[in-house]
Design an enzyme around this catalytic site. Structure first.
Site, PDB file in Angstrom:
ATOM      1  N   ASP A  89      30.535   9.420  81.455  1.00  0.00           N
ATOM      2  CA  ASP A  89      30.226   8.564  80.308  1.00  0.00           C
ATOM      3  C   ASP A  89      30.762   9.214  79.046  1.00  0.00           C
ATOM      4  O   ASP A  89      30.853  10.443  78.947  1.00  0.00           O
ATOM      5  CB  ASP A  89      28.716   8.352  80.160  1.00  0.00           C
ATOM      6  CG  ASP A  89      28.094   7.727  81.394  1.00  0.00           C
ATOM      7  OD1 ASP A  89      28.528   6.614  81.752  1.00  0.00           O
ATOM      8  OD2 ASP A  89      27.211   8.353  81.999  1.00  0.00           O
ATOM      9  N   ASP A  91      29.697   9.178  75.228  1.00  0.00           N
ATOM     10  CA  ASP A  91      28.688   8.780  74.258  1.00  0.00           C
ATOM     11  C   ASP A  91      29.111   9.176  72.858  1.00  0.00           C
ATOM     12  O   ASP A  91      29.756  10.208  72.653  1.00  0.00           O
ATOM     13  CB  ASP A  91      27.340   9.418  74.588  1.00  0.00           C
ATOM     14  CG  ASP A  91      26.774   8.920  75.915  1.00  0.00           C
ATOM     15  OD1 ASP A  91      27.194   7.837  76.360  1.00  0.00           O
ATOM     16  OD2 ASP A  91      25.930   9.622  76.505  1.00  0.00           O
ATOM     17  N   ASP A 198      19.022  18.645  74.281  1.00  0.00           N
ATOM     18  CA  ASP A 198      18.301  19.560  75.165  1.00  0.00           C
ATOM     19  C   ASP A 198      18.947  20.932  75.280  1.00  0.00           C
ATOM     20  O   ASP A 198      18.381  21.931  74.853  1.00  0.00           O
ATOM     21  CB  ASP A 198      18.094  18.910  76.535  1.00  0.00           C
ATOM     22  CG  ASP A 198      19.356  18.313  77.118  1.00  0.00           C
ATOM     23  OD1 ASP A 198      20.452  18.599  76.598  1.00  0.00           O
ATOM     24  OD2 ASP A 198      19.265  17.560  78.099  1.00  0.00           O
TER      25      ASP A 198
END
Length: 509
Positions: A89, A91, A198
């Site tokens: 992906d 992003d 994170d």
């Protein structure tokens, strides 16, 4: 370095060219370690090329830039590009608000309840655009969507218990007991946004303005060292979102990264926090853990850190009992086969995965309901339903996978019946192929007769007439239980009812 937000005299933070305002945020997570200030790595000093970036992602980045907003490729895409891996992906992070993104892109849809996001659609590809956030919220990959999985329904899925909630604005809420973030739509600057990500390796920003990498948390060093290190205090971050423990396992397995000692230390003690995560969300995480090509490594790490027990408690308990200990070997063999199929670009299904995951629990439940070597298929169905129902409180299995999984397990006793033409009807069952693969797995684990598995392998290749002759010439088999668990044995045949009278009386003449 450019600052995208500024403090107004009124005590409010002003963002971007549209001068949107909101209350200055209070940080839920303040980093315990002082990372170096932002390091800007120019294009000449890193390996990321625009040729490796999705053309649609580049369209989004450039259009946001042309509209006067900052636009960065972020997270795992930057990490993977530095590792020479093609990202799954792409992003984008920006200081444009979700409504601004929707205004710029006609092919945009806003999603999410916990975290408002923009999806820009290009056929089958979706480029996700997130506004810089000011609080320590989970990354998009952790966020809940519109609840489509819940709407579909899981088998006997219980309602999620309500939790004490604290709200410091209309935009952010968190569980006052565990510290888990429940909602966070407070927007901020890139300097604040990085703290809600994170791991340092995922906290990198690729700037479309000059093709540089912005590194606030020494993430490039972690990528080079193949190391996972949480941004901020690990225990606080895990309490904000317990799924981060699963992400640590997943990235360690997927990327062959080590987990830094401070990041690793709290996991086992906080593993029980997973029980407060919505079960539908954990279903999605389990698919990422087990059906992405590194399922075996993920399983072993889940066991190492005590996480598996909180995802599949009945299965974990069964594996610790001698009669069902082989269920772990079966699971490891199944995950190995699944990883090999994914590497060979062959299809895999959650139905088979959950059948293997829950098999030991189903056998244990069945044996507690019956005695004797030959199982009652009704009791087997009840055992399947009981395990599925209990599982919904941890990992919700949608009906479209739970019902076929139950059918797959219900077919296992039928493989023992190889005499009579009716036995061949199993070949026409829509779940035959998955059930047959499950039989092979049982034989591979040494709990089903290899000759039985070979017979069903060979009979599929025979012409119809030869199949019929083969089963008609074969004597009836006796029940053969699978160890102490008898779900693999054939069902008892029902006695035929006489016509014309009740209570067993014969027909009058």
């Amino acid at each position: 370095m450019v600052i995208f937000g500024r403090l107004h005299l009124s005590g409010r933070v002003v963002y971007g060219p549209n001068f949107r305002t909101q209350a200055e945020p209070h940080f839920l997570n303040q980093p315990s370690t002082q990372f170096p200030p932002c390091v800007v790595i120019p294009r000449s000093e890193h390996s990321i090329s625009r040729a490796a970036i999705s053309p649609n992602a580049l369209k989004v980045l450039y259009r946001l830039k042309e509209a006067g907003y900052q636009a960065f490729l972020v997270g795992g895409a930057v990490r993977d590009l530095l590792l020479g891996i093609t990202p799954k992906d792409f992003d984008v992070a920006t200081n444009a608000l979700p409504d601004d993104v929707r205004r710029i892109f006609r092919n945009c849809r806003l999603i999410g309840r916990r975290f408002r996001l923009a999806h820009v659609h290009f056929g089958q590809e979706i480029i996700e655009v997130a506004t810089f956030r000011a609080a320590a919220a989970p990354e998009r990959e952790d966020a809940e969507d519109d609840g489509d999985e819940d709407a579909e329904g899981a088998i006997a899925s219980p309602a999620a218990p309500s939790a004490p909630m604290y709200e410091d604005s209309t935009h952010r809420a968190f569980d006052n007991t565990t510290g888990r973030i429940l909602r966070d739509n407070i927007y901020g600057t890139i300097e604040e946004d990085v703290w809600r990500r994170d791991f340092a390796a995922n906290g990198l920003y690729y700037n479309i303005e000059d093709f540089s990498i912005w590194d606030f948390v020494d993430g490039v060093s972690d990528v080079k060292a193949r190391r996972l290190k949480l941004i901020g205090d690990p225990e606080t971050r895990y309490r904000e979102d317990p799924v981060r423990m699963l992400r640590a396992v997943r990235f360690a397995a997927k990327l062959d990264f080590s987990i830094e000692e401070k990041t690793e230390r709290p996991i086992q003690g906080l593993a029980s926090l997973l029980e407060g995560v919505p079960p539908a969300r954990l279903f999605d995480e389990c698919l990422k853990l087990f059906l992405s090509g590194y399922g075996l490594k993920s399983f072993r790490l889940l066991q190492k850190y005590g996480l598996f027990d909180h995802l599949f408690p009945m299965s974990a308990a069964a594996m610790r009992l001698p009669p069902y200990a082989y269920a772990q070997e079966m699971l490891e063999l199944g995950l190995t086969n699944t990883d090999e199929r994914i590497a060979a670009d062959k299809p895999v299904t959650p139905t088979f995965l959950f059948a293997v995951l829950l098999w030991g629990a189903v056998l244990r439940e069945l044996n507690e309901r019956q005695a004797g070597p030959a199982p009652d298929l009704g009791l087997l169905m009840q055992a399947c339903d009981s395990v599925l129902k209990a599982q919904q409180s941890r990992v919700a299995i949608p009906r479209r996978f739970g019902i076929p999984m139950r059918e797959l397990l219900m077919l296992q006793p039928r493989f023992n019946r190889r005499s009579g033409v009716k036995s061949l009807s199993l070949l026409q069952h829509p779940r035959f192929r998955a059930a047959y693969d499950f039989l092979l797995l049982r034989a591979q684990a040494g709990v089903a007769d290899p000759e039985l598995a070979q017979w069903w392998t060979d009979v599929q290749l025979l012409p119809h007439d030869e199949r019929v002759a083969l089963v008609q010439a074969r004597p009836a088999e006796a029940a053969q239980p699978e160890g102490d668990a008898s779900a693999a044995a054939p069902a008892r045949r029902r006695r035929r009812r006489r016509r014309g009278g009740g209570g067993g009386a014969g027909r009058s003449t």
